[in-house]
Design a protein around this motif. Structure first.
Motif, PDB file in Angstrom:
ATOM      1  N   ALA A 118     -11.344  -8.454  -1.876  1.00 29.10           N
ATOM      2  CA  ALA A 118     -10.252  -7.644  -1.324  1.00 29.10           C
ATOM      3  C   ALA A 118     -10.021  -6.404  -2.191  1.00 29.10           C
ATOM      4  O   ALA A 118     -10.337  -6.390  -3.379  1.00 29.10           O
ATOM      5  N   GLU A 119      -9.466  -5.372  -1.569  1.00 24.67           N
ATOM      6  CA  GLU A 119      -9.036  -4.194  -2.323  1.00 24.67           C
ATOM      7  C   GLU A 119      -7.541  -4.301  -2.613  1.00 24.67           C
ATOM      8  O   GLU A 119      -6.784  -3.341  -2.448  1.00 24.67           O
ATOM      9  N   TYR A 120      -7.119  -5.461  -3.056  1.00 25.44           N
ATOM     10  CA  TYR A 120      -5.695  -5.728  -3.235  1.00 25.44           C
ATOM     11  C   TYR A 120      -5.248  -5.236  -4.608  1.00 25.44           C
ATOM     12  O   TYR A 120      -5.153  -6.007  -5.563  1.00 25.44           O
ATOM     13  N   ILE A 121      -4.957  -3.944  -4.692  1.00 22.78           N
ATOM     14  CA  ILE A 121      -4.401  -3.416  -5.934  1.00 22.78           C
ATOM     15  C   ILE A 121      -2.989  -2.883  -5.719  1.00 22.78           C
ATOM     16  O   ILE A 121      -2.357  -2.419  -6.671  1.00 22.78           O
ATOM     17  N   ILE A 122      -2.490  -2.957  -4.480  1.00 24.04           N
ATOM     18  CA  ILE A 122      -1.130  -2.498  -4.214  1.00 24.04           C
ATOM     19  C   ILE A 122      -0.141  -3.565  -4.652  1.00 24.04           C
ATOM     20  O   ILE A 122      -0.503  -4.729  -4.863  1.00 24.04           O
ATOM     21  N   GLY A 123       1.110  -3.197  -4.764  1.00 27.39           N
ATOM     22  CA  GLY A 123       2.141  -4.129  -5.197  1.00 27.39           C
ATOM     23  C   GLY A 123       2.721  -4.905  -4.032  1.00 27.39           C
ATOM     24  O   GLY A 123       2.193  -4.913  -2.929  1.00 27.39           O
ATOM     25  N   GLY A 124       3.819  -5.600  -4.298  1.00 27.65           N
ATOM     26  CA  GLY A 124       4.530  -6.303  -3.244  1.00 27.65           C
ATOM     27  C   GLY A 124       4.354  -7.802  -3.249  1.00 27.65           C
ATOM     28  O   GLY A 124       5.234  -8.530  -2.801  1.00 27.65           O
ATOM     29  N   LYS A 125       3.193  -8.313  -3.724  1.00 32.69           N
ATOM     30  CA  LYS A 125       2.956  -9.757  -3.770  1.00 32.69           C
ATOM     31  C   LYS A 125       2.148 -10.085  -5.021  1.00 32.69           C
ATOM     32  O   LYS A 125       1.656  -9.199  -5.729  1.00 32.69           O
TER      33      LYS A 125
END
Length: 828
Positions: A118-125
């Protein structure tokens, strides 16, 4: 590429290889292990050593990838020197055989199934927090970061961005998942323990952001190998290979191998620790005693439920002691030493995280404590009585049977009789059913129970800690799942222990015992293999939709583009988490990956006099003050102006995540935002008429709307149940508000599109919106217009709409609460 390969070997192989080959603790015994297991231990030990070095250096604020390489080389050289460079196995070493192909095949299978990540580098979780914690360590050399942006905010303006939570363990929130310890120095610490982020930092040092994203997949592959070697020792190579293969095919393993999480780390290290504990306490290999203790203690730097694993392992070893085994003091000493350091870490920089455990314990009912005390007293009593030969013999016979009976009874109760009610929530009551229906399948559950019963009779004393850990985790999490029950999120709870444990026991049942007549054994194995092939096909079918899915694919180039518009001496203010948009999730990587000066508003309606004062202060410190919004913040004022610099609209793939239901499809997460430059004292004069084209640079004028869309050649937004349009102010002669609206093609099953309009909280009227875009005018009372004009301040136009949900009414994938389409607003 060659340099990276050498660096990888230094951090992931060299120290462990030297330590494993050192002539201590009966080298000849461990030299007799299969060549592939020896390599596995070199990797596990090296990884543990490297991560320990990262944590120590980051704690001191001195980490860098170069220092890690130097430290690993020094450790390897020191051990070699102390060994007088006597690092050869001699004739005791077992030569590689065809069995080396099994772990190689598992690695290849993992590479195929677990990448791209995943490209999951954003915040929130949680995933974004882990990624940014790791990159923060890599870039700044510490997890106790003195953030200069936080420290610079004047005291009068702190509540705009991080109001105090009135706690002793931290002050407020910097970003979701990052806590401010001291606002004066800007000291910030991530919410989660740093073992997994430490591995992300190492991967970042190897290949940058791409490597950081791949850390979860690498851990998942190591988890496959740990499960294989544990299963091979207990049930044989074929069973271990089959269980690891099914694990690689299972949807839960595939999803979380691609998705940043600490559970894959726990799976790898815990099963390695269980194998080491069995080697130490059952096989009497003294070398593995401190390895097992250190690995278990290291888990305390990963997750809080590691304490559960440690307690279960100690219980299993205590049972082994009752049956005539012996304590390994090296195991206890290493576990105690690492746990002591972990305790200092948890009550020190991670005190707020540790407080969650204290809250959990304080919320337990009295009988929970009674059960624990009775169990502890019973274990102590049995341990004391086990000096008697008859008691010892009885424990050896009946302890495994009692454990098997408890598991079978508990499973039947959870599957058939357990119902929600009172304090028992539905997702807790049905946890085992959910796990079975969505991820395991009923035939595999039955096979796992059969395998557990058979294995406890024949093999319990070969690995009592393994049986104890699987049992304790199953009872704990199927009793209370301790997580929000949306999927696949809830499936995290099954990943470290329960899923691989169930698969190991199911495979043991399918392949059966090696004893018996050859024809009978062959027939039994044939039936078992067919069963496992069918299970594997079902797992592959269930996970097929996510193989081509990359969560948030494309967000990194979007962030890079956005970051390029923000200068090193600019300040970016981002709208708050309660603004009803997802723009705030971009703030975390902009600050901690791309090193921009970022502040997130704490409220969707900040105090404007205070904000004006802060804006005047910021203008003297930064080249520009920018605002990133998507129509969720009440920031319109005549005390400052706003110039549009850039706009963007894009969609990112995001998988469905329903509550108490199985995810069905790959959806999309939509972002649309505008970047403004804010300038104090630059408010524009009000025109004779106010005209706003909704969906075009309207982010400072709308609140609580859905994202921008285009339809029929128009830019529009869907309203929610309550939405607001901010008007700069009104001329005294303003007489009516005209809105261009469309009901959006409401089906007959949905309620009529009634909209109540109010200005400055004074009702103007109610209209029913029809299909097609049409103007709807409501008059403004003269007295109201005069009062608003005299105030010379922005005013809210409120739309209260009867909403409908396309998913509930039509069964579509759109689960938004929709009001009406709003295209344009005029004040005449």
């Amino acid at each position: 590429m060659l340099i990276q390969a050498v660096q990888f070997a230094v951090v992931a192989w060299l120290p462990g290889a030297v330590i494993y080959r050192a002539p201590w603790g009966g080298r000849g015994t461990r030299a007799g292990l299969d060549a592939e297991e020896r390599l596995f231990w070199s990797v596990v030990i090296s990884t543990s050593v490297s991560l320990s070095v990262v944590l120590a250096l980051a704690w001191l604020g001195r980490y860098s990838f170069a220092r890690l390489l130097v430290a690993d080389l020094l450790i390897a050289a020191s051990v070699a020197a102390l060994s007088r460079f006597n690092l050869g196995y001699g004739r005791a070493a077992r030569r590689p055989t065809i069995s080396v192909l099994i772990p190689l095949a598992l690695v290849a299978l993992g590479v195929w199934r677990f990448f791209p990540p995943a490209e999951y580098i954003i915040g929130g979780k949680d995933p974004g927090v882990y990624m940014n914690e790791g990159i923060q360590i890599a870039q700044r050399g510490t997890f106790l970061y003195e953030d200069p942006v936080v420290a610079s905010v004047p005291a009068f303006a702190r509540d705009l961005f991080y109001p105090s939570h009135q706690r002793t363990d931290y002050y407020g929130i910097r970003f979701m998942g990052f806590r401010i310890i001291d606002p004066d120095t800007g000291l910030v610490v991530g919410q989660f323990p740093h073992l997994f982020p430490a591995s992300i930092a190492v991967a970042y040092g190897l290949t940058g952001l791409t490597g950081a994203r791949r850390a979860s997949g690498a851990w998942a592959i190591l988890g496959l190998l740990a499960v294989y070697f544990t299963g091979a020792r207990l049930f044989g190579r074929l069973a271990g290979c089959a269980a690891a293969t099914l694990l690689a095919l299972n949807l839960v393993q595939v999803w979380f191998a691609r998705y940043p999480n600490s559970e894959v780390v726990m799976q790898a290290l815990l099963f390695a620790a269980l194998l080491a504990a069995a080697r130490a306490h059952v096989d009497r290999d003294a070398f593995f005693a401190p390895i097992a203790g250190s690995l278990l203690g290291l888990l305390l730097f990963l997750r809080m439920d590691a304490a559960l694993a440690i307690a279960a392992v100690l219980a299993g070893i205590a049972l082994l002691r009752m049956s005539g085994g012996r304590w390994q003091w090296r195991f206890l000493a290493s576990l105690a030493a690492v746990s002591l350091v972990a305790a200092i870490y948890l009550i020190g920089p991670m005190r707020a995280y540790a407080d969650r455990g204290i809250i959990f314990l304080s919320n337990l009912q009295w009988w929970h404590y009674l059960v624990v005390m009775l169990a502890a007293a019973g274990m102590a009593g049995l341990l004391a009585a086990s000096h008697n030969a008859r008691v010892r013999s009885a424990i050896t016979v009946f302890a495994p049977r009692a454990l098997a009976a408890a598991v079978v009874v508990g499973a039947i109760y959870a599957m058939v009789f357990r119902k929600p009610g009172g304090r028992l929530a539905a997702h807790d009551a049905y946890a085992l059913r959910t796990f079975t229906e969505y991820y395991l399948t009923l035939p595999v559950l039955i096979a796992a129970l059969v395998g557990y019963v058979l294995s406890t009779r024949r093999l319990f004393w070969r690995a009592p800690a393994c049986f104890a850990v699987v049992t304790v985790f199953s009872f704990f999490f199927f009793y209370k799942i301790h997580i929000v029950p949306d999927h696949f999120w809830m499936a995290r709870r099954f990943l470290p222990v329960i899923l691989p444990g169930a698969l190991l026991f199911a495979v043991a049942a399918a392949l059966g015992s090696r004893r018996g007549r050859p024809l009978t054994q062959t027939l039994r194995w044939g039936v078992g293999l067919v069963f496992l092939l069918l299970v594997g096909r079902e797992y592959a079918r269930a996970s097929a939709p996510i193989l081509s899915h990359v969560e948030y694919a494309g967000v990194i180039p979007r962030l890079e583009q956005l970051a390029s518009t923000i200068g090193d001496d600019d300040l970016l203010i981002v709208e708050s988490r309660d603004a009803g948009t997802d723009v705030h999730t971009l703030a975390l990587p902009l600050a901690y990956v791309y090193a921009r000066n970022v502040l997130v508003l704490s409220s969707a309606a900040p105090d404007k006099p205070t904000f004006g004062g802060f804006l005047e202060w910021a203008e003297s410190r930064y080249a520009r003050v920018l605002f990133l919004g998507a129509g969720g913040t009440d920031l319109l004022s005549r005390e400052w102006g706003a110039t549009v610099l850039a706009t963007a609209r894009f969609r990112l793939p995001e998988y469905d995540a329903p509550l108490n239901a199985f995810p069905r499809y790959a959806g999309a997460k939509q972002f649309d935002y505008t970047v403004y430059e804010l300038m104090p004292g630059a408010g524009e004069e009000l025109a004779a008429e106010f005209v706003l084209d909704i969906g075009v640079r309207d982010d400072l004028n709308v609140l609580r709307f859905h994202a921008k869309e285009e339809t029929e050649g128009r830019t529009i937004r869907w309203s929610r149940n309550v939405s607001y349009i901010l008007l700069p102010d009104l001329r005294p002669g303003s007489r009516e508000v005209v809105l261009w609206l469309n009901d959006g093609g409401r089906p007959a099953a949905a309620p009529p599109a009634e909209v109540t309009i109010a200005l400055a909280d004074e009702p103007l009227g109610t209209i029913t919106v029809d299909a097609g875009f049409k103007p709807y005018a409501v008059p403004i009372p003269e007295a109201l217009a005069s009062r608003i004009a005299a105030a010379r301040a922005p005013v809210r136009l409120k739309l209260t709409t009867v909403i409908w949900n396309p998913e509930q009414v039509l069964g579509t994938a759109d689960n938004r609460e929709l009001g009406v389409m709003v295209d344009r607003v005029e004040v005449r």
